[in-house]
Scaffold this motif. Structure first.
Motif, short mmCIF file in Angstrom:
data_model
loop_
_atom_site.label_atom_id
_atom_site.label_comp_id
_atom_site.label_asym_id
_atom_site.label_seq_id
_atom_site.Cartn_x
_atom_site.Cartn_y
_atom_site.Cartn_z
N ALA A 224 26.58 38.91 46.33
CA ALA A 224 26.66 39.87 45.23
C ALA A 224 27.14 41.23 45.74
O ALA A 224 27.99 41.88 45.11
CB ALA A 224 25.29 40.00 44.56
N ALA A 225 26.59 41.67 46.88
CA ALA A 225 27.01 42.95 47.45
C ALA A 225 28.48 42.91 47.86
O ALA A 225 29.23 43.88 47.65
CB ALA A 225 26.14 43.29 48.66
N ALA A 226 28.93 41.79 48.42
CA ALA A 226 30.33 41.66 48.81
C ALA A 226 31.24 41.70 47.59
O ALA A 226 32.33 42.30 47.63
CB ALA A 226 30.53 40.36 49.58
N LEU A 227 30.79 41.06 46.50
CA LEU A 227 31.58 41.07 45.27
C LEU A 227 31.74 42.50 44.74
O LEU A 227 32.84 42.89 44.33
CB LEU A 227 30.90 40.19 44.22
CG LEU A 227 31.57 40.15 42.84
CD1 LEU A 227 32.97 39.55 42.95
CD2 LEU A 227 30.73 39.32 41.87
N VAL A 228 30.63 43.25 44.76
CA VAL A 228 30.70 44.66 44.32
C VAL A 228 31.68 45.43 45.20
O VAL A 228 32.48 46.25 44.72
CB VAL A 228 29.30 45.30 44.34
CG1 VAL A 228 29.40 46.80 44.12
CG2 VAL A 228 28.42 44.66 43.28
N GLY A 229 31.61 45.18 46.52
CA GLY A 229 32.51 45.87 47.44
C GLY A 229 33.97 45.55 47.16
O GLY A 229 34.83 46.46 47.15
N VAL A 230 34.28 44.28 46.93
CA VAL A 230 35.65 43.88 46.65
C VAL A 230 36.12 44.50 45.33
O VAL A 230 37.26 45.01 45.22
CB VAL A 230 35.76 42.35 46.60
CG1 VAL A 230 37.13 41.92 46.08
CG2 VAL A 230 35.52 41.76 47.98
N TYR A 231 35.26 44.46 44.33
CA TYR A 231 35.61 45.03 43.02
C TYR A 231 35.88 46.53 43.14
O TYR A 231 36.86 47.05 42.60
CB TYR A 231 34.49 44.76 42.02
CG TYR A 231 34.68 45.42 40.69
CD1 TYR A 231 35.64 44.95 39.79
CD2 TYR A 231 33.92 46.52 40.32
CE1 TYR A 231 35.82 45.57 38.56
CE2 TYR A 231 34.10 47.14 39.09
CZ TYR A 231 35.04 46.66 38.21
OH TYR A 231 35.23 47.27 37.00
N ALA A 232 34.99 47.23 43.88
CA ALA A 232 35.17 48.67 44.06
C ALA A 232 36.46 48.97 44.81
O ALA A 232 37.18 49.93 44.48
CB ALA A 232 33.97 49.25 44.81
N ALA A 233 36.78 48.17 45.80
CA ALA A 233 38.02 48.38 46.56
C ALA A 233 39.25 48.18 45.68
O ALA A 233 40.23 48.94 45.78
CB ALA A 233 38.06 47.43 47.76
N MET A 234 39.19 47.17 44.80
CA MET A 234 40.33 46.92 43.91
C MET A 234 40.49 48.06 42.91
O MET A 234 41.61 48.50 42.61
CB MET A 234 40.14 45.59 43.18
CG MET A 234 40.21 44.38 44.10
SD MET A 234 40.04 42.81 43.22
CE MET A 234 41.56 42.81 42.27
N LEU A 235 39.36 48.57 42.39
CA LEU A 235 39.44 49.71 41.48
C LEU A 235 40.02 50.93 42.20
O LEU A 235 40.83 51.68 41.63
CB LEU A 235 38.05 50.04 40.93
CG LEU A 235 37.51 49.17 39.80
CD1 LEU A 235 36.19 49.74 39.31
CD2 LEU A 235 38.50 49.07 38.64
#
Length: 241
Positions: A224-235
Motif C-alpha cells: 500500500a505504501a509503495a502504491l502511494v509512492g508510485v502514485y505520488a511520483a506520477m502526479l
C-alpha cells in the motif's frame, strides 16, 4: 479550468484509491488474524502445562455448548486396547501412514461415545493391534479434545467398506464403529492404549503452530505504501510537465 486541472488523472486516482483500500483491508484482516492466532497460541501453551481434567465432566460441559477445543482430559475407556478401529490416512514427520480411530463408550449424559485417535502407525508397519470385542479391560486415556478438521474439494472420499478414511467424519465413523450418540470432538490420545506395541505413536499437542500473520500484514501495508509512492511520483511528473 487550468491546463493542470484538465490533466488531473481521475481514472488513475480512482484505480489507485480502490487498490489502496483493498491492500489496507488485507493488511487489517491479517492483523485481526494475528490477534486470533496469538490468543490460540496462548491457549495451547496454557493447556500444554495444564493437568488433565475429568473426561466425564468435560463431556457434560461439551453437551452444554462449551468450547473445549484443545482441552486436555482423562477418560477411562473399556476395551480400548483391543477395540475395533478405522484407519485414517495421515502423514507424520514426512512419513505416510494411518491413524487408528476407535470408539470409547461412555455412560450417561447426552453422548454415549467419543472417537479416540489412538495414534499414528507408519505405512511400512503391517502389524496392527489385536481386535477382541469381548475384552472390556479399562484403559485410561489422557488426551486433547480437538474439533475435527473438515475436508476440502481435494480430499479423497472416505471408503468405509475398505476401511480407508481421509476426512474426520464423526457421524460416518461412529456408524462404521457401531456406536451411538458420538461427541462432536475427537480425543487425541497422548498416552498409549497399547504400550506393549511401540509402532503405535500417540499424537501430542502440536509443538509449533505457524504464525506469520504479522509478516503478511506488513507485506500488504508495504505494498500500500509503495502504491502511494508510485502514485505520488506520477502526479509529480504530471505536475512538472
Amino acid at each position: 479550468m487550468t491546463d493542470r486541472a484538465r490533466r488531473f488523472p481521475v481514472g488513475l486516482t480512482l484505480a489507485t484509491a480502490i487498490s489502496l483500500a483493498i491492500l489496507i483491508g488485507l493488511g487489517s484482516w491479517q492483523m485481526q488474524r494475528l490477534h486470533w492466532k496469538e490468543a490460540l497460541l496462548d491457549r495451547v501453551a496454557a493447556l500444554q502445562a495444564a493437568p488433565a481434567t475429568s473426561g466425564e465432566a468435560a463431556l457434560e460441559r461439551m453437551a452444554a455448548g462449551a468450547d473445549l477445543d484443545f482441552t486436555r482430559i482423562r477418560l477411562m475407556c473399556p476395551g480400548l486396547r483391543s477395540a475395533p478401529y478405522l484407519e485414517l490416512y495421515s502423514v507424520r514427520e514426512g512419513k505416510a501412514g494411518s491413524r487408528l480411530i476407535s470408539a470409547c463408550r461412555v455412560a450417561g449424559g447426552r453422548y454415549q461415545s467419543i472417537l479416540v485417535d489412538r495414534g499414528f502407525v507408519r505405512d511400512d508397519v503391517s502389524a496392527r493391534p489385536r481386535v477382541n470385542v469381548s475384552d472390556l479391560a479399562p484403559v485410561e486415556v489422557v488426551g486433547v479434545l480437538r474439533v475435527p478438521e473438515p475436508g476440502n474439494r481435494f480430499s479423497p472420499s472416505n471408503d468405509a467398506s475398505g476401511n480407508r478414511w481421509y476426512v474426520r467424519d464423526v457421524a460416518a465413523m461412529a456408524q462404521a464403529l457401531k456406536v451411538d450418540a458420538p461427541a462432536p470432538l475427537f480425543l487425541m490420545a497422548e498416552t498409549s492404549s497399547n504400550p506393549e506395541w511401540q509402532a503405535l505413536n500417540p499424537a501430542p499437542l502440536p509443538a509449533e503452530i505457524s504464525n506469520r500473520h504479522l509478516e503478511y500484514a506488513l507485506t500488504w501495508f508495504g505494498l500500500a505504501a509503495a502504491l502511494v509512492g508510485v502514485y505520488a511520483a506520477m502526479l509529480w511528473r504530471k505536475w512538472k510537465s
